[in-house]
Design a protein around this motif. Structure first.
Motif, short mmCIF file in Angstrom:
data_model
loop_
_atom_site.label_atom_id
_atom_site.label_comp_id
_atom_site.label_asym_id
_atom_site.label_seq_id
_atom_site.Cartn_x
_atom_site.Cartn_y
_atom_site.Cartn_z
N GLU A 37 0.84 -1.21 0.00
CA GLU A 37 0.00 0.00 0.00
C GLU A 37 0.87 1.25 0.00
O GLU A 37 1.90 1.30 0.68
CB GLU A 37 -0.88 0.02 1.26
N ILE A 38 0.47 2.26 -0.77
CA ILE A 38 1.08 3.59 -0.66
C ILE A 38 0.12 4.43 0.18
O ILE A 38 -1.03 4.67 -0.21
CB ILE A 38 1.31 4.25 -2.03
N HIS A 39 0.57 4.84 1.36
CA HIS A 39 -0.27 5.59 2.29
C HIS A 39 0.26 7.03 2.35
O HIS A 39 1.38 7.28 2.77
CB HIS A 39 -0.21 4.96 3.68
N GLY A 40 -0.54 7.99 1.90
CA GLY A 40 -0.15 9.40 1.91
C GLY A 40 -0.40 10.03 3.27
O GLY A 40 -1.45 9.80 3.88
N LEU A 41 0.57 10.81 3.74
CA LEU A 41 0.43 11.53 5.01
C LEU A 41 0.64 13.01 4.73
O LEU A 41 1.72 13.41 4.29
CB LEU A 41 1.45 11.02 6.04
N VAL A 42 -0.40 13.82 4.95
CA VAL A 42 -0.31 15.24 4.63
C VAL A 42 -0.67 16.09 5.84
O VAL A 42 -1.34 15.63 6.77
CB VAL A 42 -1.22 15.62 3.43
N GLY A 43 -0.22 17.34 5.82
CA GLY A 43 -0.51 18.28 6.91
C GLY A 43 0.38 19.49 6.77
O GLY A 43 1.43 19.44 6.11
N GLU A 44 -0.04 20.60 7.39
CA GLU A 44 0.77 21.83 7.39
C GLU A 44 2.08 21.61 8.12
O GLU A 44 2.27 20.61 8.83
CB GLU A 44 0.01 22.93 8.14
N ASN A 45 2.99 22.61 8.03
CA ASN A 45 4.18 22.60 8.88
C ASN A 45 3.71 22.55 10.33
O ASN A 45 2.78 23.25 10.71
CB ASN A 45 4.99 23.89 8.71
N GLY A 46 4.38 21.76 11.14
CA GLY A 46 4.03 21.70 12.55
C GLY A 46 2.85 20.81 12.87
O GLY A 46 2.38 20.76 14.00
N ALA A 47 2.34 20.08 11.86
CA ALA A 47 1.18 19.21 12.10
C ALA A 47 1.57 17.95 12.87
O ALA A 47 0.73 17.29 13.45
CB ALA A 47 0.52 18.82 10.78
N GLY A 48 2.87 17.60 12.85
CA GLY A 48 3.34 16.42 13.59
C GLY A 48 3.87 15.30 12.70
O GLY A 48 4.22 14.23 13.19
N LYS A 49 3.92 15.54 11.37
CA LYS A 49 4.34 14.48 10.43
C LYS A 49 5.77 14.01 10.72
O LYS A 49 6.03 12.81 10.82
CB LYS A 49 4.28 14.99 8.98
N SER A 50 6.70 14.95 10.86
CA SER A 50 8.10 14.58 11.07
C SER A 50 8.30 13.87 12.41
O SER A 50 9.07 12.92 12.50
CB SER A 50 8.99 15.83 11.02
N THR A 51 7.58 14.33 13.45
CA THR A 51 7.70 13.67 14.76
C THR A 51 7.23 12.22 14.66
O THR A 51 7.86 11.31 15.21
CB THR A 51 6.86 14.43 15.81
N LEU A 52 6.15 11.99 13.93
CA LEU A 52 5.64 10.63 13.76
C LEU A 52 6.67 9.76 13.04
O LEU A 52 6.92 8.61 13.44
CB LEU A 52 4.33 10.68 12.95
N MET A 53 7.31 10.32 12.01
CA MET A 53 8.32 9.56 11.27
C MET A 53 9.54 9.27 12.16
O MET A 53 10.12 8.19 12.10
CB MET A 53 8.77 10.32 10.02
N ASN A 54 9.91 10.25 12.97
CA ASN A 54 11.05 10.05 13.89
C ASN A 54 10.77 8.93 14.88
O ASN A 54 11.68 8.18 15.26
CB ASN A 54 11.36 11.35 14.64
N ILE A 55 9.51 8.80 15.30
CA ILE A 55 9.12 7.72 16.22
C ILE A 55 9.24 6.37 15.51
O ILE A 55 9.83 5.42 16.04
CB ILE A 55 7.70 7.95 16.77
N ILE A 56 8.71 6.29 14.29
CA ILE A 56 8.75 5.02 13.55
C ILE A 56 10.19 4.59 13.28
O ILE A 56 10.52 3.41 13.32
CB ILE A 56 7.97 5.15 12.21
N PHE A 57 11.06 5.57 13.02
CA PHE A 57 12.44 5.23 12.64
C PHE A 57 13.39 5.22 13.85
O PHE A 57 14.59 5.04 13.69
CB PHE A 57 12.95 6.20 11.57
N GLY A 58 12.85 5.44 15.06
CA GLY A 58 13.67 5.33 16.26
C GLY A 58 14.74 6.40 16.38
O GLY A 58 15.83 6.14 16.89
N MET A 59 14.43 7.61 15.92
CA MET A 59 15.45 8.67 15.93
C MET A 59 15.79 9.11 17.35
O MET A 59 14.90 9.19 18.22
CB MET A 59 14.97 9.88 15.11
#
Length: 540
Positions: A37-59
């Motif tokens: 599946e290709i799952h699109g994740l969209v939102g303004e700056n500061g919506a939380g997208k990068s934080t969510l990715m950092n959690i998934i990737f264990g940053m």
């Protein structure tokens, strides 16, 4: 595809929450991605997208700030991903917006980095495996195979340095698909630096990877790209999941409205003001600014005397560059006129002498001398550029003779007027809260007695109570002093709460100007660069 727990979803996020120093940036987010599946994740700056990715990737930034709450299931099993190494061992790869490549190494060496193939040598047979050598041919074969899968004909032994941007992005993807166990690929704004044809090629590669059964999480602000490739779309706003839909249910208007929709609380500021002026105080024509990450590429804009003009747009589109270019902090070309008088660019002193002042987004780097007193910070700009606060003998300023009494009086005036919470004018600026440091920056600008005040990201990094005080202060300056204010901000809600008009910047140019009362959909379309093409489609 089987429906047992191990294959139904490659990843499931359940009730994910994250706080940074008491500020909740993710609030109970749920998200699932199936294999293929290709799952699109969209939102303004500061919506939380990068934080969510950092959690998934264990940053590391996640665990150095207290971790997160909620549950992550990978192939049906609960996992704790505490490092990128954990993520990679599970089969998670990430293609970053900023390239994670070593420029001095070849394409092959970057693709096989930390997974080099070794072979025996004469020395290793006798002296041990630590003397094995690189199997260059095997590494090249692997690199070639990954590049071929992406349709790249480039020589796999070329150095990364000097490659076009698009090629670098594909090398990043090739590195991920060369990992034998990759099951989930995260694409973080992968097309932001690509040309249109390169972006199309990348979207094609994404579909090809999904067809092999790899789950893809695609983060982008380009809404037409999401509609082109995503099977499902999730919208984040202010750290919350506000919507989820299948591609066939989605439209650009629907996504845009979800991205920016929020109740706007306007600060009423016009009750006692005379009818609004239409006099143009500043004209900006064909302005180019060479600011890394925020390049301005031919801005045309008129500023009306006595207004609060907002400048908004997504990160990296150029909004921050406009004020920095006009004020001479980055190289600029074009024409800027104030009251029909041309202002010399690339000269901060001339800008200030012409009645401009600037509160920078870089409060600590540009705005303040943190280890000096409040009173000196407030006075220093006016002292250096306008010769204020210097003792005068026979009409001549003596640079070494500072009028400390006037500096103190000026500081006390602004501490009272702006309600700067401090122990007194001699307090070291570093010891103030973020909101009070921002007020010192504004006091420093006001001491220059400007006609136009440029304010960039005035509420960044300060708490919610201080944000309101700073916004109220800008309104007060506008109403009581009649000061023209140009406010650049990533916080669209704040722009809509105090501005008379809002110019949206996209790809280095003014995409359009909206009223604060315009629809959420129009703001979303404009910020995504889709407004004009969408309007044309509507006319057809």
């Amino acid at each position: 595809m089987g429906e047992n727990n191990s294959t139904k979803y490659v990843i499931e996020l359940k009730n994910i929450e994250k706080e940074y120093f008491g500020n909740k940036v993710l609030k109970g987010v749920n998200l699932s991605v199936r294999p293929g599946e290709i799952h699109g994740l969209v939102g303004e700056n500061g919506a939380g997208k990068s934080t969510l990715m950092n959690i998934i990737f264990g940053m590391p930034v996640i665990f150095s700030t207290g971790g997160y709450s909620g549950e992550i299931l990978f192939e049906g099993n609960t996992v704790k991903i505490k490092s990128p190494k954990d993520a990679m061992e599970l089969g998670i790869g990430m293609v970053h917006q900023e390239f994670m490549l070593l420029p001095g190494f070849t394409i092959t060496e970057n693709i096989k980095l930390n997974r080099e193939i070794l072979k025996d040598s004469i020395a290793s047979r006798f002296l041990g495996p630590q003397l094995k050598t690189l199997d260059i041919e095997a590494m090249r074969r692997d690199a070639r195979k990954a590049l071929n899968e992406l349709g790249m004909t480039v020589d796999e032994w070329l150095p990364i340095a000097g490659l076009p941007v698009g090629y670098k992005q594909f090398v990043e993807i090739a590195r991920e698909i060369d990992k034998r166990n990759v099951k989930l690929l995260i694409f973080d704004e992968p097309t932001a630096v690509l040309t249109e044809s390169e972006a199309e090629k990348l979207l094609g590669a994404m579909k090809m990877l999904a067809a092999k059964g790899i789950g893809i999480l695609f983060i982008t602000h380009r809404l037409y790209e999401v509609l082109a490739v995503a099977d499902n779309i999730t919208v984040l706003r202010d750290g919350e999941k506000v919507g989820s839909m299948k591609r066939e249910e989605a439209s650009i208007e629907k996504i845009a409205q979800m991205m920016v929709g929020r109740k706007i609380e306007r600060v009423e500021k016009r009750q006692n003001k005379a009818e609004k002026s239409e006099e143009i105080i500043m004209s900006i024509r064909n302005l180019y600014v060479d600011m890394p990450g925020e390049m301005v590429k031919g801005v045309n804009l008129d500023i009306i005397k006595g207004e609060i003009l907002g400048i908004g747009g997504l990160a990296g589109q150029g909004k921050i560059g406009i004020a920095n270019g006009i004020m001479g902090l980055y190289r600029a070309k074009g024409e800027v006129y104030k009251n029909n008088k041309k202002i010399e660019l690339n000269n901060t002193r001339k800008a200030i002498e012409n009645g401009l002042a600037f509160v920078s987004e870089d409060r600590r780097g540009v705005g303040l001398m943190l280890d000096n007193s409040i009173e000196l910070n407030i006075a220093i700009g006016a002292m250096q550029v306008k010769g204020m606060f210097l003792k005068t003998f026979f009409g001549v300023n003596w640079p070494r003779l500072v009028d400390e009494r006037k500096i103190r009086e000026n500081a006390l005036k602004y501490i009272k007027e702006l309600d700067i919470r401090c122990t007194g004018p001699t307090q070291i600026t570093r010891r103030l809260s973020g909101g009070n440091q921002q007020k010192v920056c504004i006091a420093k600008a006001l001491t220059l007695e400007p006609d136009i005040l440029f304010v960039s990201e005035p509420t960044r990094g300060i708490d919610i109570g201080a944000k309101k005080l700073v916004l109220d202060l800008l309104v007060k300056l506008n109403v009581e002093r009649g000061m023209t204010i140009v406010m650049t901000s990533s916080e669209l809600g704040e722009l809509r709460s105090i501005c008379d008009r809002i110019a949206i910047v996209y790809n280095g140019k003014i995409e359009g100007i909206l009223s604060p009362y315009d629809s959420d959909t129009n703001f979303g379309l404009m910020m995504a660069g889709e407004y004009k093409s969408h309007s044309k489609e509507a006319v057809r």
